[in-house]
Design an enzyme around this catalytic site. Structure first.
Site, mmCIF file in Angstrom:
data_model
loop_
_atom_site.group_PDB
_atom_site.id
_atom_site.type_symbol
_atom_site.label_atom_id
_atom_site.label_comp_id
_atom_site.label_asym_id
_atom_site.label_seq_id
_atom_site.Cartn_x
_atom_site.Cartn_y
_atom_site.Cartn_z
ATOM 1 N N CYS A 76 -2.138 8.033 3.357
ATOM 2 C CA CYS A 76 -2.140 8.299 0.978
ATOM 3 C C CYS A 76 -2.683 8.497 0.543
ATOM 4 O O CYS A 76 -3.173 9.187 -0.843
ATOM 5 C CB CYS A 76 -1.472 6.678 1.744
ATOM 6 N N GLU A 119 1.034 -0.929 0.256
ATOM 7 C CA GLU A 119 0.176 -0.233 0.000
ATOM 8 C C GLU A 119 0.786 1.352 -0.286
ATOM 9 O O GLU A 119 1.896 1.045 1.001
ATOM 10 C CB GLU A 119 -1.062 -0.076 1.421
HETATM 11 P P1 NDP Z 1 9.459 4.213 3.300
HETATM 12 O O1 NDP Z 1 8.341 4.193 2.848
HETATM 13 O O2 NDP Z 1 10.021 5.414 3.172
HETATM 14 O O3 NDP Z 1 9.863 3.448 4.639
HETATM 15 C C1 NDP Z 1 9.267 2.536 5.052
HETATM 16 C C2 NDP Z 1 10.291 2.063 6.113
HETATM 17 O O4 NDP Z 1 10.556 0.962 5.274
HETATM 18 C C3 NDP Z 1 11.016 3.022 6.827
HETATM 19 O O5 NDP Z 1 11.520 2.128 8.171
HETATM 20 C C4 NDP Z 1 12.596 2.493 5.800
HETATM 21 O O6 NDP Z 1 13.915 3.055 6.445
HETATM 22 C C5 NDP Z 1 12.080 1.517 5.670
HETATM 23 N N1 NDP Z 1 12.843 0.417 4.158
HETATM 24 C C6 NDP Z 1 13.719 1.273 3.829
HETATM 25 N N2 NDP Z 1 14.182 0.352 2.796
HETATM 26 C C7 NDP Z 1 13.650 -0.811 2.943
HETATM 27 C C8 NDP Z 1 13.602 -1.937 2.357
HETATM 28 N N3 NDP Z 1 14.227 -2.199 1.285
HETATM 29 N N4 NDP Z 1 13.056 -2.854 2.615
HETATM 30 C C9 NDP Z 1 11.796 -2.922 3.866
HETATM 31 N N5 NDP Z 1 12.061 -1.630 4.366
HETATM 32 C C10 NDP Z 1 12.820 -0.282 4.123
HETATM 33 O O7 NDP Z 1 8.010 5.745 3.923
HETATM 34 P P2 NDP Z 1 8.464 6.496 5.533
HETATM 35 O O8 NDP Z 1 8.501 6.215 6.473
HETATM 36 O O9 NDP Z 1 9.890 6.774 5.230
HETATM 37 O O10 NDP Z 1 7.579 7.590 4.608
HETATM 38 C C11 NDP Z 1 8.278 8.605 3.118
HETATM 39 C C12 NDP Z 1 6.887 9.085 1.927
HETATM 40 O O11 NDP Z 1 6.380 7.540 2.417
HETATM 41 C C13 NDP Z 1 6.180 9.954 2.884
HETATM 42 O O12 NDP Z 1 7.010 11.565 2.787
HETATM 43 C C14 NDP Z 1 4.644 9.485 1.838
HETATM 44 O O13 NDP Z 1 4.870 9.879 0.672
HETATM 45 C C15 NDP Z 1 5.376 8.339 2.080
HETATM 46 N N6 NDP Z 1 4.099 7.586 2.783
HETATM 47 C C16 NDP Z 1 3.242 6.670 2.214
HETATM 48 C C17 NDP Z 1 2.079 6.405 2.846
HETATM 49 C C18 NDP Z 1 1.047 5.558 3.339
HETATM 50 O O14 NDP Z 1 0.250 5.065 3.925
HETATM 51 N N7 NDP Z 1 0.652 4.845 2.105
HETATM 52 C C19 NDP Z 1 2.739 6.507 4.344
HETATM 53 C C20 NDP Z 1 3.460 6.907 5.538
HETATM 54 C C21 NDP Z 1 4.379 7.565 4.243
HETATM 55 P P3 NDP Z 1 14.685 4.300 5.873
HETATM 56 O O15 NDP Z 1 13.426 5.434 7.191
HETATM 57 O O16 NDP Z 1 15.066 3.567 6.889
HETATM 58 O O17 NDP Z 1 13.881 4.167 4.396
#
Ligand code: NDP
Length: 455
Positions: free
Chosen positions: A261, A227
């Site tokens: 989102c 998602e």
């Molecule tokens: P991310 O999707 O960038 O990160 C989610 C988590 O996964 C973080 O803890 C991240 O660590 C980790 N991660 C990084 N690389 C991997 C990998 N290869 N495999 C598995 N996990 C990994 O979300 P963020 O929370 O950093 O938010 C960034 C953007 O995402 C927001 O600005 C927004 O645009 C979107 N977002 C969308 C949401 C939704 O509901 N669809 C909710 C929240 C955010 P690390 O921080 O080190 O990258």
């Protein structure tokens, strides 16, 4: 702070609320091992026993509902009433799945004694974002458990505290290993996503991370429920109740400081109602959706400075390309990562506010000559979570059916009926995930056809 610790920041003050481990392959390894070991026993339990565990889990969490809401409110910068509503709904999900995963669901009879058996995948990984820490976690977790999976849960490094406390509470009622918590950022997420013992993975997060999780899952031939990001459009027709439309759009654009989102991030309004709509939307932005630091205000802070900077850069880009700020647009003085509800007009489709996920309280309003133009411009974006239509015309609703989105809300926003099922379009995700009940359980269990032959 050492490299293997992450400082968590209180969004209202900018001060540290504590440190957590940054995450490591070794810690993930232990957690997956424990969950893998617990799987054999947990999945073999009679359904009624697993259901009772889920009811006990709901009861234990409910005993701490106010404490959990207070943590969530502080950690994610939510108004306390919003946090309480989310925590209560999250807890209710355990009771729901205690009832939803029935014996009849797990063994579905077919003619002549054949059946479809729903089986757990095994260890499920659950990577949860920071915008609804407990609500999103418990949208998935109880249903995953109910059909016999065990779960390794990674909360966001930006909002870990409610997960840590909830996990402590859950550990008093659930068998060891059934839910394992791993902390950290990508240093935990990446090894978790790459672990071959993880048989199902769910990520709610950005499209970039989703692609990486999808690639790892492809190599392991394992389902991934993704998602991801959105850039949802709302299209407002002529002949509508403009006051209602403005209230709906304000809620869609500014709730949770726009960090949803399915926030409304692109607003297309029919020229016939545009002036009145913009005026009323501006009143909403400066009234109900003023900052919570002002009397009667409902807008909390953004999650952190990084997110606020993204939003600021999108506004700056729009202004540089000719947009006009009707209200907001400038960060306030003082502590915390606040950004005001912002209304932008004179919008063109190449501005960042119309192409990239902003994830902030920004309402860019583009005026269109007719509803069809709104649909055409809404369809030009490659994200496809949801779209909202404000219209009284069945022809307009029909015209919008070309939109490649998983959800269409008509004269409403954010309603989810039990049994709702959707698959995001474009770059917004992969895997149909229902809201509750059977349509959710279908995504977290695998069908096995059992035939007695005999014909
Ligand atoms: P991310 O999707 O960038 O990160 C989610 C988590 O996964 C973080 O803890 C991240 O660590 C980790 N991660 C990084 N690389 C991997 C990998 N290869 N495999 C598995 N996990 C990994 O979300 P963020 O929370 O950093 O938010 C960034 C953007 O995402 C927001 O600005 C927004 O645009 C979107 N977002 C969308 C949401 C939704 O509901 N669809 C909710 C929240 C955010 P690390 O921080 O080190 O990258």
């Amino acid at each position: 702070m050492s490299d293997d610790q992450i400082t968590v920041v209180d969004p209202r003050t900018g001060a540290s609320s504590g440190e957590i481990p940054a995450g490591s392959r070794a810690a993930v390894d232990v957690a997956v091992e424990e969950a893998d070991r617990a799987f054999a026993t947990w999945s073999a339990l009679p359904q009624r026993v697993r259901s009772q565990f889920l009811r006990d889990a709901a009861g234990a969490l409910r005993g701490h509902r106010e404490e959990l809401a207070a943590i969530e409110s502080r950690d994610a910068g939510k108004l306390i009433d919003d946090a309480q509503g989310e925590v209560d709904a999250a807890i209710d999900s355990f009771d729901h799945f205690a009832e939803a995963a029935t014996d009849e669901y797990l063994e579905q009879p077919l003619p002549d004694g054949d059946l479809i058996r729903r089986r757990p995948f095994g260890v499920a990984a659950l990577i949860v974002p920071w915008n609804f820490p407990l609500l999103i976690a418990f949208r998935f977790l109880p249903g995953m458990l109910s059909v016999g999976n065990t779960v390794v849960w990674k909360p966001s490094e930006r909002t870990p505290w409610s997960a840590i406390r909830a996990h402590e509470i859950l550990s008093t009622v659930l068998p060891a290993g059934v839910i394992e918590l791993v902390l950290g950022d990508g240093r935990a997420g990446k090894p978790l996503a790459e672990d071959p013992r993880v048989k199902l993975i769910s990520l709610t997060g950005s499209t970039g991370t989703g692609i990486q999780v999808g690639e790892a899952s492809g190599r392991l031939l394992r389902p991934a429920l993704l998602e991801l990001g959105g850039k949802d459009a709302v299209i407002i027709d002529q002949g509508v109740d403009v006051e209602f439309a403005a209230r709906l759009v304000a809620e869609g654009a500014f709730s949770n400081a726009g960090q949803i989102c399915t926030s409304m991030e692109r607003i297309f309004v029919h020229r016939a109602v545009a002036d009145e709509f913009i005026e009323r939307l501006t009143n909403e932005a400066t009234g109900r959706w003023s900052l919570e630091t002002q009397p009667g205000g409902h807008l909390g802070p953004m999650i952190d400075e990084r997110q606020r900077s993204v939003v600021e850069s999108h506004v700056a880009d729009a202004v540089a390309r000719g947009a006009r700020v009707v209200t907001g647009g400038v960060r306030p003085d003082g502590p915390g990562s606040y950004f005001p509800a912002t209304v932008l007009v004179d919008i063109t489709d190449e501005m960042l506010v119309m192409t990239a996920e902003t994830f902030g309280p920004i309402a860019p309003v583009a005026v269109v000559d007719n509803f069809e133009e709104g649909v055409r411009r809404a369809a030009s974006e490659e994200y496809g979570l949801a779209a909202t239509l404000v219209t009284t015309s069945e022809a307009s609703i029909a015209a919008a059916s070309v939109l490649d989105v998983g959800i269409v809300w008509i004269n409403s926003w954010h309603g989810y009926a039990e049994g709702a099922l959707h698959e995001a379009g474009g770059r917004s995700g992969l895997g149909a995930i229902g809201w509750k009940g059977k349509s959710f359980l279908d995504a977290v269990s695998a069908p096995q056809f059992v035939s007695r032959g005999g014909r």
